[in-house]
Design a protein around this motif. Sequence first.
Motif, PDB file in Angstrom:
ATOM      1  N   PRO A   1       1.017   5.109   1.809  1.00 44.13           N
ATOM      2  CA  PRO A   1       0.350   5.837   2.662  1.00 44.13           C
ATOM      3  C   PRO A   1       0.753   7.186   2.393  1.00 44.13           C
ATOM      4  O   PRO A   1       0.373   8.027   3.311  1.00 44.13           O
TER       5      PRO A   1
ATOM      6  N   TYR B   1      -6.006   2.486   4.910  1.00 46.86           N
ATOM      7  CA  TYR B   1      -5.551   2.650   3.751  1.00 46.86           C
ATOM      8  C   TYR B   1      -5.957   1.700   2.707  1.00 46.86           C
ATOM      9  O   TYR B   1      -6.157   0.448   3.160  1.00 46.86           O
TER      10      TYR B   1
ATOM     11  N   ASN C   1      -1.884  10.473  -1.774  1.00 47.70           N
ATOM     12  CA  ASN C   1      -2.541   9.409  -1.286  1.00 47.70           C
ATOM     13  C   ASN C   1      -3.228   9.781  -0.160  1.00 47.70           C
ATOM     14  O   ASN C   1      -2.435  10.173   0.892  1.00 47.70           O
ATOM     15  N   ARG C   2      -4.510   9.460   0.279  1.00 49.51           N
ATOM     16  CA  ARG C   2      -5.161   9.673   1.479  1.00 49.51           C
ATOM     17  C   ARG C   2      -5.816   8.582   1.961  1.00 49.51           C
ATOM     18  O   ARG C   2      -6.025   7.718   1.341  1.00 49.51           O
ATOM     19  N   PRO C   3      -6.072   8.581   3.349  1.00 49.85           N
ATOM     20  CA  PRO C   3      -6.494   7.332   3.982  1.00 49.85           C
ATOM     21  C   PRO C   3      -8.002   7.284   3.680  1.00 49.85           C
ATOM     22  O   PRO C   3      -8.627   8.431   3.294  1.00 49.85           O
TER      23      PRO C   3
ATOM     24  N   PHE D   1       0.882  -1.141   0.107  1.00 50.09           N
ATOM     25  CA  PHE D   1      -0.140  -0.127   0.062  1.00 50.09           C
ATOM     26  C   PHE D   1       0.965   1.001  -0.187  1.00 50.09           C
ATOM     27  O   PHE D   1       1.999   1.104   0.180  1.00 50.09           O
TER      28      PHE D   1
ATOM     29  N   LYS E   1      -5.368   5.068  11.099  1.00 45.80           N
ATOM     30  CA  LYS E   1      -5.794   5.433   9.808  1.00 45.80           C
ATOM     31  C   LYS E   1      -5.924   4.303   8.873  1.00 45.80           C
ATOM     32  O   LYS E   1      -5.201   3.193   9.007  1.00 45.80           O
TER      33      LYS E   1
END
Length: 294
Positions: free
Chosen positions: A17, A33, A21-23, A15, A31
């Motif tokens: 983070p 993701y 990129n946003r959660p 992933f 958070k």
Amino acid sequence: MPEIYLKGRNASYNFNPFPPNRPIGQGGMGKVYAGKHSDGTPVAIKVLFAELATESQFVERFEKEAQIQTNLNHPNIIKSYDFVVANGKYHIISRLINGSSIEQYLKSNQEIETKIKLFGEVLDALHFLHSQNPKIIHRDIKPANIMVENGKAIVMDLGVAKVTGGKRQTKVGVLMGTPQYSPPEQIRGESHNINPTTDIYATGITFYELLTGHPPFDGTNEYSIMEMQVKNTIPLHRLIPLNIYNVLRKATAKQQNQRYQSALEFKNALLKAIAQEEDWWSKLKSILVKNITQ
């Protein structure tokens, strides 16, 4: 920034983070993701907040959440696949829910039957948790912890769940859960009194909010909210039919022995109440039709 790769017990995951990129979500402990399983399947990866990772009680609670959600299989409970520690960070890998919060979902699905169906599914999930040996008490039922995917309710976030008879992980005086939904025994920190009726109370408060748009007890500060939870009966509301209000009032009784004693009992009472409402509407319609045709 490059993606992060995690090696789990049975698979690997990746992933990103890093900005931009946003959660896709955020809970009380971390958070969330969007990521991918090594086979390409989308997954959700929850990362414990860095400021909590230095406290053993939060790390233990986070790991417990993963363990509970990995070991349980129920269509209305979030399923986790793995718990991975890498580079001093803690990760829970779960199934990615393609849906919305129950609050958002009900904005476009206002029918009382739809609401009762979803409430029933939440209670099915709680009945399953409470039927485990030892029992699992969620302790943080609220709208934010219920998602809807393809019209089906999914109970999320078992981060503060209590396994009855298990190791105590909270300090005296620390409130677990959220004041707007917490029953008196939770407000008072009576860990020895946490049982299925604790979740039943929080579920009753949650249902009230989803029926009316507002929690029954709210205020400018946590103290006033907690005081109302301990002392006040949920108020009548024009959007709640009386039969259903009576069910919610019993579910949110201040004395635990006066509440429904199981999620299944609560569900059956709800179904009976909605059936009575339907009978009332049917009789009213038949009277109106008869008067019109006369």
